[in-house]
Design a protein around this motif. Sequence first.
Motif, mmCIF file in Angstrom:
data_model
loop_
_atom_site.group_PDB
_atom_site.id
_atom_site.type_symbol
_atom_site.label_atom_id
_atom_site.label_comp_id
_atom_site.label_asym_id
_atom_site.label_seq_id
_atom_site.Cartn_x
_atom_site.Cartn_y
_atom_site.Cartn_z
ATOM 1 N N GLU A 34 0.806 -1.217 0.000
ATOM 2 C CA GLU A 34 0.000 0.000 0.000
ATOM 3 C C GLU A 34 0.846 1.278 0.000
ATOM 4 O OE1 GLU A 34 -2.927 2.846 0.169
ATOM 5 O OE2 GLU A 34 -3.177 0.714 -0.312
ATOM 6 N N PRO A 35 1.937 1.374 0.805
ATOM 7 C CA PRO A 35 2.722 2.617 0.798
ATOM 8 C C PRO A 35 3.311 2.944 -0.575
ATOM 9 C CG PRO A 35 3.287 1.273 2.698
ATOM 10 C CD PRO A 35 2.444 0.422 1.811
ATOM 11 N N ALA A 36 3.583 1.925 -1.366
ATOM 12 C CA ALA A 36 4.225 2.165 -2.660
ATOM 13 C C ALA A 36 3.221 2.328 -3.797
ATOM 14 C CB ALA A 36 5.181 1.017 -2.989
ATOM 15 N N PHE A 37 2.167 1.517 -3.790
ATOM 16 C CA PHE A 37 1.271 1.480 -4.944
ATOM 17 C C PHE A 37 -0.125 2.011 -4.653
ATOM 18 C CE2 PHE A 37 4.147 -2.309 -5.602
ATOM 19 C CZ PHE A 37 4.978 -1.644 -6.481
ATOM 20 N N HIS A 38 -0.378 2.454 -3.418
ATOM 21 C CA HIS A 38 -1.627 3.133 -3.062
ATOM 22 C C HIS A 38 -2.857 2.299 -3.435
ATOM 23 C CE1 HIS A 38 1.240 6.382 -2.714
ATOM 24 N NE2 HIS A 38 1.516 6.287 -3.991
ATOM 25 N N GLY A 39 -2.758 0.987 -3.230
ATOM 26 C CA GLY A 39 -3.887 0.115 -3.507
ATOM 27 C C GLY A 39 -4.136 -0.160 -4.970
ATOM 28 N N GLN A 40 -3.168 0.135 -5.829
ATOM 29 C CA GLN A 40 -3.371 -0.034 -7.271
ATOM 30 C C GLN A 40 -2.615 -1.225 -7.866
ATOM 31 O OE1 GLN A 40 -3.185 3.637 -9.637
ATOM 32 N NE2 GLN A 40 -3.123 4.793 -7.732
ATOM 33 N N LEU A 41 -1.933 -2.023 -7.034
ATOM 34 C CA LEU A 41 -1.160 -3.136 -7.576
ATOM 35 C C LEU A 41 -2.055 -4.136 -8.305
ATOM 36 C CD1 LEU A 41 1.448 -4.724 -7.949
ATOM 37 C CD2 LEU A 41 1.048 -5.772 -5.713
ATOM 38 N N TYR A 42 -3.189 -4.506 -7.715
ATOM 39 C CA TYR A 42 -4.078 -5.480 -8.348
ATOM 40 C C TYR A 42 -4.614 -4.945 -9.674
ATOM 41 C CZ TYR A 42 -7.951 -8.736 -9.007
ATOM 42 O OH TYR A 42 -8.814 -9.670 -9.523
ATOM 43 N N GLU A 43 -4.953 -3.679 -9.702
ATOM 44 C CA GLU A 43 -5.433 -3.068 -10.946
ATOM 45 C C GLU A 43 -4.340 -3.079 -12.014
ATOM 46 O OE1 GLU A 43 -6.842 1.342 -12.543
ATOM 47 O OE2 GLU A 43 -7.039 0.841 -10.412
ATOM 48 N N MET A 44 -3.115 -2.764 -11.620
ATOM 49 C CA MET A 44 -2.003 -2.815 -12.575
ATOM 50 C C MET A 44 -1.765 -4.235 -13.067
ATOM 51 S SD MET A 44 0.913 -0.126 -11.263
ATOM 52 C CE MET A 44 1.159 -0.903 -9.661
ATOM 53 N N ALA A 45 -1.909 -5.215 -12.164
ATOM 54 C CA ALA A 45 -1.729 -6.616 -12.550
ATOM 55 C C ALA A 45 -2.792 -7.048 -13.552
ATOM 56 C CB ALA A 45 -1.768 -7.504 -11.307
ATOM 57 N N GLN A 46 -4.021 -6.599 -13.364
ATOM 58 C CA GLN A 46 -5.085 -6.925 -14.324
ATOM 59 C C GLN A 46 -4.781 -6.329 -15.692
ATOM 60 O OE1 GLN A 46 -8.421 -5.397 -11.870
ATOM 61 N NE2 GLN A 46 -9.314 -7.438 -12.058
ATOM 62 N N ASP A 47 -4.326 -5.077 -15.715
ATOM 63 C CA ASP A 47 -3.965 -4.441 -16.984
ATOM 64 C C ASP A 47 -2.821 -5.194 -17.655
ATOM 65 O OD1 ASP A 47 -5.889 -2.527 -16.529
ATOM 66 O OD2 ASP A 47 -4.485 -1.038 -15.749
ATOM 67 N N TYR A 48 -1.863 -5.648 -16.847
ATOM 68 C CA TYR A 48 -0.722 -6.407 -17.378
ATOM 69 C C TYR A 48 -1.185 -7.717 -18.018
ATOM 70 C CZ TYR A 48 3.244 -9.683 -16.914
ATOM 71 O OH TYR A 48 4.199 -10.635 -17.133
ATOM 72 N N ILE A 49 -2.035 -8.452 -17.329
ATOM 73 C CA ILE A 49 -2.543 -9.717 -17.889
ATOM 74 C C ILE A 49 -3.353 -9.452 -19.150
ATOM 75 C CG2 ILE A 49 -4.125 -11.642 -17.477
ATOM 76 C CD1 ILE A 49 -1.417 -11.907 -16.090
ATOM 77 N N ASN A 50 -4.177 -8.423 -19.147
ATOM 78 C CA ASN A 50 -4.964 -8.105 -20.337
ATOM 79 C C ASN A 50 -4.081 -7.735 -21.521
ATOM 80 O OD1 ASN A 50 -7.404 -8.567 -19.036
ATOM 81 N ND2 ASN A 50 -7.629 -6.442 -18.380
ATOM 82 N N SER A 51 -2.923 -7.128 -21.240
ATOM 83 C CA SER A 51 -2.015 -6.743 -22.323
ATOM 84 C C SER A 51 -1.417 -7.959 -23.025
ATOM 85 C CB SER A 51 -0.885 -5.853 -21.774
ATOM 86 O OG SER A 51 0.028 -6.606 -20.987
ATOM 87 N N LEU A 52 -1.407 -9.110 -22.354
ATOM 88 C CA LEU A 52 -0.914 -10.342 -22.975
ATOM 89 C C LEU A 52 -1.942 -10.964 -23.907
ATOM 90 C CD1 LEU A 52 0.810 -11.947 -19.840
ATOM 91 C CD2 LEU A 52 1.870 -10.563 -21.647
ATOM 92 N N LYS A 53 -3.158 -10.403 -23.910
ATOM 93 C CA LYS A 53 -4.251 -10.816 -24.793
ATOM 94 C C LYS A 53 -4.562 -12.315 -24.690
ATOM 95 C CE LYS A 53 -3.629 -7.124 -28.207
ATOM 96 N NZ LYS A 53 -2.767 -6.301 -27.347
ATOM 97 N N PRO A 54 -4.842 -12.789 -23.481
ATOM 98 C CA PRO A 54 -5.210 -14.199 -23.344
ATOM 99 C C PRO A 54 -6.615 -14.455 -23.889
ATOM 100 C CG PRO A 54 -5.508 -13.087 -21.259
ATOM 101 C CD PRO A 54 -4.879 -12.080 -22.189
ATOM 102 N N ILE A 55 -6.870 -15.679 -24.322
ATOM 103 C CA ILE A 55 -8.227 -16.094 -24.668
ATOM 104 C C ILE A 55 -8.979 -16.301 -23.356
ATOM 105 C CG2 ILE A 55 -9.635 -17.870 -25.775
ATOM 106 C CD1 ILE A 55 -7.203 -18.470 -27.562
ATOM 107 N N THR A 56 -10.153 -15.703 -23.234
ATOM 108 C CA THR A 56 -10.906 -15.789 -21.983
ATOM 109 C C THR A 56 -12.323 -16.278 -22.256
ATOM 110 O OG1 THR A 56 -11.639 -13.483 -22.104
ATOM 111 C CG2 THR A 56 -9.571 -13.918 -20.952
ATOM 112 N N TRP A 57 -12.881 -16.997 -21.312
ATOM 113 C CA TRP A 57 -14.267 -17.440 -21.383
ATOM 114 C C TRP A 57 -14.729 -17.817 -19.979
ATOM 115 C CZ3 TRP A 57 -10.078 -20.362 -22.435
ATOM 116 C CH2 TRP A 57 -10.002 -21.641 -21.892
#
Length: 360
Positions: free
Chosen positions: A82-105
């Motif tokens: 939290e001190p470093a990422f202000h609660g945004q680490l999970y959101e950044m991780a989601q953006d990172y995974i989405n950038s890999l363009k996985p097939i999702t269902w």
Amino acid sequence: MEKTIISVSGYGATGSSAVVDYLKGFDEIDVLDDFEFQLHYFPDGISDLDYHLNESCNRHYDSDVAICRFLELCRKLDHWYEPAFHGQLYEMAQDYINSLKPITWNGCWAIDRLNTPQSYIDRCNAENERIVKRNSQRRFANRFLRRLHLPQFQQIPIKRYGDFFRNRAMYMSLKPDNFLKETQAFSNRMITMASHKDVPVKVVNMLLPPQNPVRYFKYFDCPVKAIVTTRDPRDLYIHVKRLNWRVVPFDDVWTFVAWYKEMMKQSVNVDDDSVLRIAFEDMIYEYEDTTAQIRNFIGLANKTDLTSSFDPHVSVANTQHYKRFSEFRNDISIIERELSGYLYDFASHKEVVATTDVVF
């Protein structure tokens, strides 16, 4: 000076904080020591994600589990970081995974059943057995009704078996060609967000593991170097034992010896100038030479007016514990015999006068 990332790490209570504290005195360095940033090599972290997406490509199984576990790890680490990422680490991780363009269902598979309590599965199986029995009775009744050829009697509907496992987001990503590029972007975003000042050199506490930090350099888009600290096993043993610090085994001295040997055996030495391995004791008894070595390694200018939070005359109280605590004499004798190649030669160095009592 070009943008550079310096990882400072140790094996657990081996003095890496001494190097971090020393480097805080340089204006051209941004020391990120608010936390131990271990996402790149934590189980279910970036390195595991890399392996399961790019090497162990078993249908969709590996990537689905790896991505789900990576996202779950980042969700849990959000509080730690939290001190470093202000609660945004999970959101950044989601953006990172989405950038890999996985097939999702939406779906589920055997892993979901394995992750479900057996009591729930038993209840589901019992309900399906009841459905089977009712359907058998209904089929018998329907055959009888069909023989009567009476249109006013409708067929009794057959009930479907219960689908008791909820659908969830599933992922498949097999050897994404942009993995390194997006991983580097994700790493850069994290370092940038955690930074305290706009300077080219970032020193990050525990960014890379001590055994083989070079293996993780590829996850960054700029030069990376690693400083790794070791410590006399006698002092380390007494230190963790007195603190009851169970990251390191200390209940049995033989287990500690085996642990220390394994840690050192797995350490990879490289021939280039990307990794600097130093003894914590050298930061005290060879302060001038060792700090000069650190400055040359990073490319820092020599400063005579350096203000540092590391003082060898204070930290010297954290050395030679094995001489002070006689109650551990038998254990120390075993360590000296079994780990003789890792002992620090205190006798060959000049005495450093302590300005404080023992520091733990």
